[in-house]
Design an enzyme around this catalytic site. Structure first.
Site, short mmCIF file in Angstrom:
data_model
loop_
_atom_site.label_atom_id
_atom_site.label_comp_id
_atom_site.label_asym_id
_atom_site.label_seq_id
_atom_site.Cartn_x
_atom_site.Cartn_y
_atom_site.Cartn_z
N THR A 25 0.82 -1.21 0.00
CA THR A 25 0.00 0.00 0.00
C THR A 25 0.85 1.26 0.00
O THR A 25 2.06 1.22 0.25
CB THR A 25 -0.94 0.02 1.23
OG1 THR A 25 -0.15 0.06 2.42
CG2 THR A 25 -1.84 -1.20 1.24
N ASP A 26 0.19 2.38 -0.27
CA ASP A 26 0.88 3.67 -0.26
C ASP A 26 0.39 4.48 0.94
O ASP A 26 -0.32 3.97 1.80
CB ASP A 26 0.68 4.41 -1.58
CG ASP A 26 -0.77 4.77 -1.87
OD1 ASP A 26 -1.63 4.72 -0.96
OD2 ASP A 26 -1.06 5.12 -3.04
N PHE A 27 0.73 5.75 0.98
CA PHE A 27 0.39 6.61 2.11
C PHE A 27 -1.11 6.73 2.34
O PHE A 27 -1.54 7.05 3.44
CB PHE A 27 1.01 8.01 1.91
CG PHE A 27 0.37 8.76 0.77
CD1 PHE A 27 -0.70 9.61 0.99
CD2 PHE A 27 0.85 8.60 -0.53
CE1 PHE A 27 -1.29 10.29 -0.07
CE2 PHE A 27 0.26 9.27 -1.58
CZ PHE A 27 -0.82 10.12 -1.35
N SER A 28 -1.93 6.46 1.31
CA SER A 28 -3.39 6.60 1.45
C SER A 28 -4.05 5.31 1.91
O SER A 28 -5.26 5.28 2.04
CB SER A 28 -3.99 7.03 0.11
OG SER A 28 -3.97 5.94 -0.80
#
Length: 150
Positions: A25-28
């Site tokens: 996953t990313d920061f969101s």
């Protein structure tokens, strides 16, 4: 030896599942776009393995030939429709669509249940010594069994 995480051949193609981990996953908290590329790579590799080959096996099959046989991605068209999130279980579906002498176009989909999240058309070429080579006959035959080639 195959295992459950290799997925299974079905309807002329391949289906496997992956669980989304934090590292995907990313920061969101949504799956990072490049993670889908890794999921699809695993799907393509497991599809080949279950058809009776793997890339390491192809090297062994060509003793005395040029070294460096591999499948390489020549082009990819990808559409991102909806995000996936941590702990989701995704189906990675791979189907051959066009089988030619030295290349295969695959339709790959990432789904969560019945929801299509990502879809890609991936053209892979079989190369040796940096040059395209004809697909091994058994592999071309196996792929054409599930394709809509012309």
């Amino acid at each position: 030896m195959t295992t459950s995480f290799d997925g299974a051949l079905c309807d002329g193609g391949h289906r496997m599942q992956v669980r989304v981990f934090y590292e995907d996953t990313d920061f969101s908290s949504a799956v990072y776009h490049a993670s889908y590329l890794r999921f699809m790579e695993r799907g393509r590799t497991n599809f080949l393995r279950l058809l009776g080959t793997d890339q390491r096996g192809l090297f062994e099959d060509v003793k005395g030939e040029e070294t460096g046989f591999a499948f390489v991605v020549r082009s990819m068209q990808i559409d991102f429709y909806k995000p996936a999130f941590m702990d989701d279980v995704l189906d990675i579906i791979t189907n051959p669509k066009d089988v030619r002498g030295a290349s295969i176009t695959l339709l790959q989909q990432c789904k969560r249940g019945d929801v299509l999240l990502v879809e890609a058309r991936v053209r892979v070429a079989f190369v040796a010594g940096g040059k395209p080579q004809r697909l091994p006959r058994f592999l071309r035959t196996a792929m054409q069994g599930g394709s809509d080639h012309h």
